[in-house]
Design an enzyme around this catalytic site. Structure first.
Site, mmCIF file in Angstrom:
data_model
loop_
_atom_site.group_PDB
_atom_site.id
_atom_site.type_symbol
_atom_site.label_atom_id
_atom_site.label_comp_id
_atom_site.label_asym_id
_atom_site.label_seq_id
_atom_site.Cartn_x
_atom_site.Cartn_y
_atom_site.Cartn_z
ATOM 1 N N GLY A 1 0.908 -1.534 0.251
ATOM 2 C CA GLY A 1 0.649 -0.100 -0.425
ATOM 3 C C GLY A 1 0.983 1.193 -0.462
ATOM 4 O O GLY A 1 2.269 1.580 0.337
ATOM 5 N N GLY B 1 0.709 5.862 -1.040
ATOM 6 C CA GLY B 1 -0.233 7.653 -1.465
ATOM 7 C C GLY B 1 -1.745 7.205 -2.011
ATOM 8 O O GLY B 1 -2.803 7.326 -1.933
ATOM 9 N N PHE B 2 -1.184 6.120 -3.197
ATOM 10 C CA PHE B 2 -2.644 6.128 -4.351
ATOM 11 C C PHE B 2 -3.643 5.644 -4.348
ATOM 12 O O PHE B 2 -4.465 4.920 -4.097
ATOM 13 C CB PHE B 2 -1.730 5.399 -5.578
ATOM 14 C CG PHE B 2 -0.510 6.559 -5.942
ATOM 15 C CD1 PHE B 2 -1.985 7.579 -6.812
ATOM 16 C CD2 PHE B 2 0.421 6.365 -6.770
ATOM 17 C CE1 PHE B 2 -0.701 8.186 -7.451
ATOM 18 C CE2 PHE B 2 1.120 7.090 -7.459
ATOM 19 C CZ PHE B 2 0.145 8.736 -7.629
ATOM 20 N N SER C 1 -4.081 0.715 -1.543
ATOM 21 C CA SER C 1 -3.972 -0.572 -1.144
ATOM 22 C C SER C 1 -4.090 -1.807 -2.060
ATOM 23 O O SER C 1 -5.116 -1.442 -3.369
ATOM 24 C CB SER C 1 -4.072 -0.743 0.076
ATOM 25 O OG SER C 1 -4.133 0.345 0.873
ATOM 26 N N VAL C 2 -2.935 -2.331 -3.023
ATOM 27 C CA VAL C 2 -2.700 -3.113 -3.294
ATOM 28 C C VAL C 2 -3.227 -4.995 -2.715
ATOM 29 O O VAL C 2 -2.097 -5.568 -1.927
ATOM 30 C CB VAL C 2 -1.621 -3.601 -4.075
ATOM 31 C CG1 VAL C 2 -1.679 -4.407 -5.569
ATOM 32 C CG2 VAL C 2 -1.493 -2.213 -4.852
ATOM 33 N N ASP D 1 6.346 9.237 -9.963
ATOM 34 C CA ASP D 1 6.342 8.423 -8.218
ATOM 35 C C ASP D 1 7.162 7.674 -8.276
ATOM 36 O O ASP D 1 7.069 6.524 -8.326
ATOM 37 C CB ASP D 1 5.322 7.931 -7.568
ATOM 38 C CG ASP D 1 5.307 7.797 -6.233
ATOM 39 O OD1 ASP D 1 5.843 7.744 -6.188
ATOM 40 O OD2 ASP D 1 4.299 6.761 -5.499
#
Length: 825
Positions: A501, A503-504, A506-507, A614
């Site tokens: 996970g 800033g964009f 969670s995966v 990023d």
């Protein structure tokens, strides 16, 4: 003849003569007044670098011959200068290069002069023409003469060699410029040329037909041309621009004299720099401009259209055909195209009806002949139709643009490209009749294939139905699928297996109904609406590259925004660099190259430049074979204004953000270059760039690398201890050099990602980088640098975040917040 013991004895003089003839003889490097060059006779420079004589360009069957200079030791015959480029001869054995009336003259088979040095008359007895090891063919009045009477360097053709000049002399009015060959088999003067700005600036222009500029180097500033920043990134060439004694010119030399290099105004209309690679027996492109072939003005000639990355790159617009198929086969498109059928208004006895207009969509149009205000598109059409010289029109926003004469510099574009317009091209009515006949034939074929088509549709229906059951999604563009939220919830077992996970968002790991393993990213705080979100995601989904993560689909249901990617079994790069897993040097280097290729594609190959914003090890994913895949590209646009929040909430040790993020200037692709460079340092060390020792001091690895490089210290001491010294030293040095160039304070000094790819692949060489001012400041003050932003908390909108702001030793100092032990993805 006499014999002795049955053996014939040859007279001594005859024996010596035959012995001399039988031995291979080295050609001389010059010709004098009483000597000529004919047939296959040549002269070779004293160091055997260049050869001068008659040659045939291209195919050996050509009947045209020229006097020229080519490399003597390069296996692929490469001509660098041509004397009679616009006046070929047909029989070299009956022609001669010789002295006549104080000049070096080329006489053709009819003994007619077709080329001359055109200098004032000089006593014949002392003249001598010599081919030198630098490729210059020099005419002097005697061996002791220091100043040449004439030299080929003053009259270049398409090639600029080290040591020669490109410029002008305001006193003699003499200029040196490069003019491309017509095609690879004809060295005649082509349409494309490179010359110094005739208006007196230090900029160089590439011109079409000496009238239209389509590329500029920019003026000479700080030892480089302002629009060619790549000049800083080499140690092969020593460039200089000289203004003295009413003369201005650009020249260059080689730091390593053994490197064979040439600068060419190419038949493609591009200026190119080549180096010879003896190992592969081929010329390697070092640099070229303009980068896009279709940026060359009028490349495809009249009524020709240019389409980037197509083969052939040029095609005739509908209703036209190449004027010369032979020239087009040789990739000489400048002759353009001609009409297949005359217009009705051009025929004394018109037949077949009035002319009509054919729509040519998605074109970059040439400059119009005339522009005027009209009420609607029909008025624009009528306006053009009434004038026989009008051959095309375009209508937009009550403006009618019409064209007369040849249409030049047309380009096929995609609908989203800037400047895309629709062109209405005037054609004879019979062209439309033939199109109708073709349409009837197509209809017959379609009707005859109805049964087959019905079967195919039935199969496709079943496959799509199965896909709907399996993926629970709807294909919206290409292979991109729109998933429903509940389907992804089921696939991820209610988002239970978290991979990471940041800033964009969670995966999570998931499995579709067909057992395909995927990675599902739940985006947080996306500012865009439904339509804009789908548009941006569709754009991301069309981007395909071996070093970019593949987007399979998405979900957009109100505030629920998710992206579905291919699953990468080896996870992210940070797990292999900073933890127990060990990457060998070869794998690290290949990951560095692959990542650079992916970023270069985003910056230069997409329809619009995509700045990642990023770049860090957490966003470099590795497949089963450790092939790197850049992840999260294109997401910066999805977050809009909220992206600054994403950046400031990233936790970590020394970060990867370029100084311009803090200074507030516009963010360009060079911000990614900076982040990439910071990541390269970690490839070398196997640890985060910044570490705090037990005594509280900060160890900043980039500073250590820069010091070691500048002081020429032991570069192996920089290497990750886990590798136990097992690394290619040249590759290690290359990676450190590139990293130091990437983190230069001024973005103009940083290389482009395409240059970085070429450097890492061994195509380009890179010189020693200067020490960035920010690193000097760190060495002086040991303060934190503007290489990152960080926050102590992201849970509250009123968080008290502190940002490092020291950029030089003279700036105000500020404290930084406590950092966490690892970066978020």
């Amino acid at each position: 003849m006499e014999t002795r013991d049955g053996v014939w004895l040859m007279p001594c003089a005859l024996f010596l003569i035959l012995s001399f003839v039988s031995q291979p003889s080295m050609a001389a490097d010059s010709i004098s007044v009483n000597e000529t060059i004919s047939g296959d006779k040549t002269i070779v420079s004293s160091g055997e670098v260049f050869r001068l004589g008659f040659f045939r360009p291209g195919k050996a069957t050509s009947s045209k011959h020229y006097i020229g200079i080519w490399y003597n030791k390069v296996s692929d015959q490469t001509v660098v200068w041509v004397a009679n480029r616009d006046a070929p001869i047909s029989d070299p054995s009956a022609s001669a290069l010789k002295f006549s009336n104080g000049n070096l003259v080329l006489l053709n088979e009819s003994r007619i002069p077709v080329w001359s040095t055109n200098i004032s008359s000089t006593p014949l007895g002392s003249l001598r023409a010599t081919i030198q090891d630098d490729g210059n063919f020099v005419l002097k009045n005697g061996p002791n003469s220091s100043k040449p009477l004439w030299q080929s360097f003053d009259f270049p053709t398409d090639t600029w060699l080290p040591g020669s000049k490109l410029g002008r002399n305001d006193t003699t009015k003499q200029t040196q410029s490069l003019t491309a060959w017509k095609n690879p088999e004809d060295p005649g003067s082509g349409l494309f040329s490179l010359e110094l700005d005739p208006n007196g600036t230090s900029a160089y222009f590439i011109m079409w037909n000496r009238t239209r500029q389509y590329w500029s180097s920019g003026p000479w500033v700080d030892n480089m041309f302002s629009l060619v920043p790549e000049m800083r990134l080499n140690y092969l060439y020593n460039f200089s621009f000289v203004t003295a004694n009413n003369e201005s010119y650009f020249t260059y030399s080689m730091y390593n004299a053994s490197v064979i290099s040439r600068f060419v105004m190419d038949v493609s209309g591009q200026a190119k720099q080549f180096t010879w690679l003896e190992s592969s027996k081929q010329w390697n492109l070092f640099w070229g401009q303009p980068r896009q072939q279709c940026e060359v003005y009028a490349l495809c000639g009249a009524f020709g259209s240019c389409t980037e990355n197509s083969s052939p790159i040029c095609s005739c617009v509908t209703g036209f055909e190449p004027k010369s198929s032979l020239e087009w086969d040789l990739k000489e498109y400048s002759g353009g195209c001609r009409r297949k059928t005359k217009l009705a208004c051009e025929n004394p006895v018109p037949s077949g009806g009035a002319d009509r207009f054919l729509l040519e969509p998605y074109m970059k149009l040439p400059d119009p002949s005339q522009s005027m205000a009209v009420a609607n598109d029909r008025d624009c059409e009528s306006l053009c139709l009434r004038n026989c010289s009008c051959i095309a029109y375009s209508y937009k926003d009550r403006r009618c643009e019409i064209w007369s004469g040849d249409l030049l510099d047309m380009r096929k574009q995609s609908p989203s490209d800037p400047g895309t317009r629709s062109l209405y091209l005037r054609l004879a009515a019979s062209e439309f009749s033939s199109r109708k006949r073709n349409t009837g034939m197509i209809i017959g074929i379609v009707v005859g294939s109805a049964a087959v088509l019905a079967t195919v549709l039935a199969v496709l229906f079943l496959l799509l139905r199965r896909r709907r059951i399996v993926g629970k999604g709807k294909t919206v563009e290409g292979s991109l699928v729109a998933f429903e939220y509940r389907d992804l919830q089921n696939a991820t077992k209610n988002f239970s297996h978290k991979l990471g996970g940041g800033g964009f968002g969670s995966v999570f790991k998931g499995s579709l109904a067909d057992s395909t393993i995927v990675a599902v990213k739940k985006l947080e705080s996306v500012s865009q609406g439904e339509k804009q979100f789908r548009t941006e995601v569709s754009t991301i989904g069309t981007i395909q590259h071996v070093n970019l993560i593949r987007l399979r689909g998405f979900c957009s249901e109100g505030s629920k925004k998710l992206l579905v990617y291919d699953y990468m079994p080896n996870g992210s790069l940070d797990a292999h660099l900073f933890h127990d897993k060990v990457l060998d040097w070869k794998t690290r280097y290949q990951i560095a190259v692959g990542t650079a290729r992916g970023l270069a594609y985003l910056h230069e190959k997409c329809r619009e430049c995509i700045v990642h914003c990023d770049i860090k090890p957490e966003n470099i994913l590795l497949d089963a074979q450790f092939c790197p895949k850049v992840a999260d590209f294109g997401l910066a646009k999805l977050f809009g204004r909220e992206f600054s929040r994403v950046l400031t909430t990233m936790r970590g040790t020394r970060g990867y953000l370029a100084p311009e993020w803090i200074s507030g200037v516009a963010i360009t692709a060079k911000a990614d270059v900076f982040s990439y460079g910071m990541m390269l340092f970690e490839f070398v060390s196997g640890r985060r760039n910044s570490e705090q020792s037990e005594d509280g001091t900060i160890k900043f690895f980039p500073s250590l690398v820069a010091n070691t490089m500048s002081e020429e210290g032991d570069i192996r001491s920089l290497l990750d201890s886990k590798l136990q010294g097992n690394a290619d030293v040249e590759e290690l040095k290359k990676l450190c050099n590139v990293a130091c160039w990437c983190i230069q304070d001024e973005e103009v000094q940083r290389p482009s990602m395409s240059n970085i790819v070429q450097i890492l692949e061994g195509v380009l060489e890179v010189n020693k980088p200067p020490m960035p001012r920010s690193l000097l400041a760190f060495n002086d003050s040991h303060e934190h640098l503007v290489f990152f932003t960080e926050s102590s908390s992201s849970s509250s909108s009123n968080q008290n975040s502190k940002t490092s702001s020291t950029t030089s030793s003279s700036q105000a100092k500020s404290s930084t917040s406590t950092t966490s032990s690892s970066n978020a993805a």
